[in-house]
Design a protein around this motif. Structure first.
Motif, PDB file in Angstrom:
ATOM      1  N   ALA A 269      17.984  62.157  44.397  1.00  0.00           N
ATOM      2  CA  ALA A 269      17.000  62.652  43.430  1.00  0.00           C
ATOM      3  C   ALA A 269      15.597  62.168  43.774  1.00  0.00           C
ATOM      4  O   ALA A 269      14.649  62.956  43.813  1.00  0.00           O
ATOM      5  CB  ALA A 269      17.387  62.214  42.022  1.00  0.00           C
ATOM      6  N   VAL A 270      15.454  60.878  44.045  1.00  0.00           N
ATOM      7  CA  VAL A 270      14.116  60.348  44.340  1.00  0.00           C
ATOM      8  C   VAL A 270      13.685  60.670  45.768  1.00  0.00           C
ATOM      9  O   VAL A 270      12.490  60.662  46.065  1.00  0.00           O
ATOM     10  CB  VAL A 270      14.048  58.822  44.081  1.00  0.00           C
ATOM     11  N   LYS A 271      14.635  60.975  46.623  1.00  0.00           N
ATOM     12  CA  LYS A 271      14.276  61.422  47.970  1.00  0.00           C
ATOM     13  C   LYS A 271      13.575  62.771  47.888  1.00  0.00           C
ATOM     14  O   LYS A 271      12.570  63.017  48.570  1.00  0.00           O
ATOM     15  CB  LYS A 271      15.529  61.522  48.843  1.00  0.00           C
ATOM     16  N   TYR A 272      14.104  63.660  47.048  1.00  0.00           N
ATOM     17  CA  TYR A 272      13.484  64.967  46.867  1.00  0.00           C
ATOM     18  C   TYR A 272      12.205  64.889  46.043  1.00  0.00           C
ATOM     19  O   TYR A 272      11.240  65.597  46.304  1.00  0.00           O
ATOM     20  CB  TYR A 272      14.466  65.920  46.176  1.00  0.00           C
ATOM     21  N   TYR A 278       9.895  56.977  38.071  1.00  0.00           N
ATOM     22  CA  TYR A 278       9.104  56.451  36.955  1.00  0.00           C
ATOM     23  C   TYR A 278       9.411  57.181  35.642  1.00  0.00           C
ATOM     24  O   TYR A 278       8.802  56.894  34.626  1.00  0.00           O
ATOM     25  CB  TYR A 278       7.613  56.587  37.269  1.00  0.00           C
ATOM     26  N   SER A 279      10.356  58.115  35.705  1.00  0.00           N
ATOM     27  CA  SER A 279      10.679  58.901  34.514  1.00  0.00           C
ATOM     28  C   SER A 279      11.650  58.156  33.606  1.00  0.00           C
ATOM     29  O   SER A 279      12.406  57.283  34.047  1.00  0.00           O
ATOM     30  CB  SER A 279      11.296  60.245  34.913  1.00  0.00           C
ATOM     31  N   ARG A 280      11.628  58.533  32.325  1.00  0.00           N
ATOM     32  CA  ARG A 280      12.545  57.913  31.373  1.00  0.00           C
ATOM     33  C   ARG A 280      13.993  58.224  31.723  1.00  0.00           C
ATOM     34  O   ARG A 280      14.880  57.375  31.568  1.00  0.00           O
ATOM     35  CB  ARG A 280      12.226  58.416  29.958  1.00  0.00           C
ATOM     36  N   GLN A 281      14.235  59.452  32.232  1.00  0.00           N
ATOM     37  CA  GLN A 281      15.600  59.828  32.592  1.00  0.00           C
ATOM     38  C   GLN A 281      16.148  58.943  33.711  1.00  0.00           C
ATOM     39  O   GLN A 281      17.312  58.537  33.688  1.00  0.00           O
ATOM     40  CB  GLN A 281      15.645  61.303  33.019  1.00  0.00           C
ATOM     41  N   TYR A 282      15.302  58.664  34.709  1.00  0.00           N
ATOM     42  CA  TYR A 282      15.733  57.823  35.830  1.00  0.00           C
ATOM     43  C   TYR A 282      16.000  56.398  35.367  1.00  0.00           C
ATOM     44  O   TYR A 282      16.994  55.774  35.767  1.00  0.00           O
ATOM     45  CB  TYR A 282      14.658  57.831  36.921  1.00  0.00           C
ATOM     46  N   ILE A 283      15.129  55.880  34.523  1.00  0.00           N
ATOM     47  CA  ILE A 283      15.295  54.506  34.025  1.00  0.00           C
ATOM     48  C   ILE A 283      16.568  54.395  33.192  1.00  0.00           C
ATOM     49  O   ILE A 283      17.340  53.439  33.325  1.00  0.00           O
ATOM     50  CB  ILE A 283      14.053  54.082  33.220  1.00  0.00           C
ATOM     51  N   ARG A 284      16.810  55.407  32.328  1.00  0.00           N
ATOM     52  CA  ARG A 284      18.024  55.407  31.518  1.00  0.00           C
ATOM     53  C   ARG A 284      19.269  55.481  32.398  1.00  0.00           C
ATOM     54  O   ARG A 284      20.271  54.800  32.149  1.00  0.00           O
ATOM     55  CB  ARG A 284      18.012  56.579  30.539  1.00  0.00           C
ATOM     56  N   LEU A 285      19.209  56.307  33.431  1.00  0.00           N
ATOM     57  CA  LEU A 285      20.340  56.430  34.350  1.00  0.00           C
ATOM     58  C   LEU A 285      20.617  55.105  35.048  1.00  0.00           C
ATOM     59  O   LEU A 285      21.773  54.662  35.148  1.00  0.00           O
ATOM     60  CB  LEU A 285      20.062  57.518  35.386  1.00  0.00           C
ATOM     61  N   SER A 286      19.578  54.459  35.543  1.00  0.00           N
ATOM     62  CA  SER A 286      19.753  53.175  36.243  1.00  0.00           C
ATOM     63  C   SER A 286      20.353  52.123  35.316  1.00  0.00           C
ATOM     64  O   SER A 286      21.217  51.336  35.721  1.00  0.00           O
ATOM     65  CB  SER A 286      18.406  52.700  36.792  1.00  0.00           C
ATOM     66  N   LEU A 287      19.909  52.123  34.063  1.00  0.00           N
ATOM     67  CA  LEU A 287      20.473  51.191  33.088  1.00  0.00           C
ATOM     68  C   LEU A 287      21.943  51.508  32.831  1.00  0.00           C
ATOM     69  O   LEU A 287      22.784  50.599  32.750  1.00  0.00           O
ATOM     70  CB  LEU A 287      19.678  51.276  31.784  1.00  0.00           C
ATOM     71  N   ALA A 288      22.272  52.806  32.736  1.00  0.00           N
ATOM     72  CA  ALA A 288      23.663  53.205  32.497  1.00  0.00           C
ATOM     73  C   ALA A 288      24.559  52.805  33.660  1.00  0.00           C
ATOM     74  O   ALA A 288      25.693  52.339  33.454  1.00  0.00           O
ATOM     75  CB  ALA A 288      23.737  54.715  32.266  1.00  0.00           C
ATOM     76  N   ILE A 289      24.084  52.976  34.884  1.00  0.00           N
ATOM     77  CA  ILE A 289      24.867  52.563  36.053  1.00  0.00           C
ATOM     78  C   ILE A 289      25.110  51.056  36.023  1.00  0.00           C
ATOM     79  O   ILE A 289      26.227  50.571  36.297  1.00  0.00           O
ATOM     80  CB  ILE A 289      24.152  52.975  37.357  1.00  0.00           C
ATOM     81  N   ALA A 290      24.070  50.294  35.681  1.00  0.00           N
ATOM     82  CA  ALA A 290      24.218  48.838  35.601  1.00  0.00           C
ATOM     83  C   ALA A 290      25.233  48.445  34.525  1.00  0.00           C
ATOM     84  O   ALA A 290      26.066  47.545  34.731  1.00  0.00           O
ATOM     85  CB  ALA A 290      22.862  48.196  35.310  1.00  0.00           C
TER      86      ALA A 290
END
Length: 317
Positions: A269-272, A278-290
Motif C-alpha cells: 500500500a505505501v509502496k504505491y 500518515y493516514s488514519r486508516q494506516y495508523i489504525r491498521l498498524s495498531l490492529a496488526i500489533a
C-alpha cells in the motif's frame, strides 16, 4: 408502473432473505416492486416465494451466473423510474426509500444517492459501528481513488444505467465500484447522512474472502483506468495503494487472522501511495496488526470490539 424497482440477488440466501424482504416491505414509501433474482439456488426459495402474498414481489429464476448477472437480470425486468439494490442479507431502515426519493425529486442533476450504514452481526445486533461517507456532488476523483459506496445503500435513476451501462459480469470483485465510477463520471452524486442500511457481517460474506478480492483487484483497476484521461492517471497508484490497504484489513479480519499477509499488503500500500503511512486508516491498521501479534486472535477480537464500542460512545456524546 412502480416508481422504484428494488432488486435482490439471491443465492442460497434463505437464512436472511425473509428478514431482508420484510425490511423492504416495511418502507414508508410504498410505490415499488421487488424483484428477487434466484441465481440457481439449491435451497427452498421457490417454495418460500410461493407463500408471498404481496403482489409487489416477483421471483425471477436463472441458472447460477453470479451476483453481477443476477443484478443485471433484475435491471432488465425492472419497470421503475428508480432502481435500488439490496443484498439478501442486509436490512433497510423504514424511511430509506422515502428520504432518497425526496433527494432525487428535489435535485434533477443528481444521478445516484447513497446512505451511511450500520454494521450488524449474524443475529441482527448492531455493533455500534457506523460507516459514513461524504461523497456528494462532482466526486468522480474520490470514487476513482477508492470505493465510497455500499451497494445496498444505492438508489439510482434508471436513465443513468441506460447511459453508462450495467454491472460488468466479467469482473470477479469490485464490480459495483467499477459501475459507480462510470456513473460518477457523468452525473452528480448525493448522500443521505444517516445510517439507513444495516450491513450484516457473517462467515459467508464474500467481502471476507481476501484471496478472491486480491485476484480481482488488478483487473478492475486496469479496466477503470483504460478510460481515465491522462491528467488523472496519477490516481492509479493511489487506487492500488488504497486497494492493498483494504486487502490488509481483510487478511487480518479473515478466519485465518493472517498477520503475515496483512503486513505484506500494508507494505504494498505505501509502496504505491507513500502518503498513506500518515493516514488514519494506516495508523489504525498498524495498531490492529500489533494487537493481533500481542494478544492473539481471541484477544484481538475482544480488544477491537471494545475499541469500536468506545469510539461509538465518544462520538455519540
Amino acid at each position: 408502473m412502480p416508481k422504484v424497482s428494488v432488486i435482490i440477488p439471491a443465492y442460497n440466501a434463505m437464512t436472511y432473505l425473509p428478514e431482508t424482504l420484510e425490511s423492504v416491505l416495511r418502507q414508508t414509501f410504498t410505490d415499488f416492486e421487488v424483484l428477487i433474482v434466484n441465481d440457481g439456488s439449491s435451497d427452498p426459495i421457490l417454495e418460500w416465494a410461493c407463500g408471498i402474498v404481496d403482489p409487489r414481489v416477483k421471483l425471477i429464476s436463472q441458472e447460477n451466473q453470479g451476483v453481477s448477472t443476477a443484478r443485471n437480470t433484475g435491471i432488465t425486468h425492472a419497470q421503475g423510474e428508480y432502481i435500488a439494490f439490496v443484498d439478501a442479507d442486509d436490512l433497510w431502515e423504514s424511511t430509506k426509500l422515502a428520504k432518497q426519493i425526496r433527494c432525487l425529486e428535489e435535485n434533477p442533476a443528481i444521478g445516484l444517492v447513497h446512505t451511511w450504514i450500520v454494521l450488524i452481526d449474524e443475529q441482527g445486533k448492531s455493533s455500534g459501528r457506523v460507516i459514513s461517507s461524504n461523497a456528494k456532488g462532482n466526486v468522480w476523483k474520490q470514487v476513482v481513488e477508492h470505493n465510497l459506496i455500499q451497494t445496498s445503500t444505492v438508489l439510482v435513476r434508471r436513465c443513468c444505467l441506460e447511459t453508462v451501462g450495467v454491472f460488468d459480469q466479467n469482473l470477479r470483485s469490485a464490480e459495483d465500484w467499477e459501475l459507480w465510477v462510470r456513473i460518477a463520471s457523468r452525473y452528480l452524486l448525493a448522500v443521505v447522512k444517516e445510517p439507513l442500511v444495516f450491513y450484516r457481517l457473517h462467515s459467508c460474506n464474500t467481502t471476507k474472502n481476501w484471496r478472491l478480492i486480491e485476484q480481482g483487484l488488478s483487473p478492475v483497476i486496469e479496466k477503470v483506468f483504460q478510460s481515465i484521461p491522462p491528467e488523472a492517471q496519477y490516481l492509479k497508484h493511489r487506487c492500488y495503494g488504497r486497494g492493498n490497504l483494504h486487502l490488509a484489513w481483510k487478511a487480518l479480519q479473515s478466519d485465518d487472522k493472517d498477520c503475515k499477509w496483512a503486513r505484506h499488503f500494508r507494505t504494498l500500500a505505501v509502496k504505491y501511495y507513500p502518503q498513506l503511512r500518515y493516514s488514519r486508516q494506516y495508523i489504525r491498521l498498524s495498531l490492529a496488526i500489533a494487537i493481533m501479534e500481542w494478544f492473539g486472535p481471541f484477544g484481538f477480537s475482544r480488544v477491537m470490539a471494545f475499541m469500536y464500542i468506545l469510539r461509538h460512545r465518544v462520538f455519540s456524546i
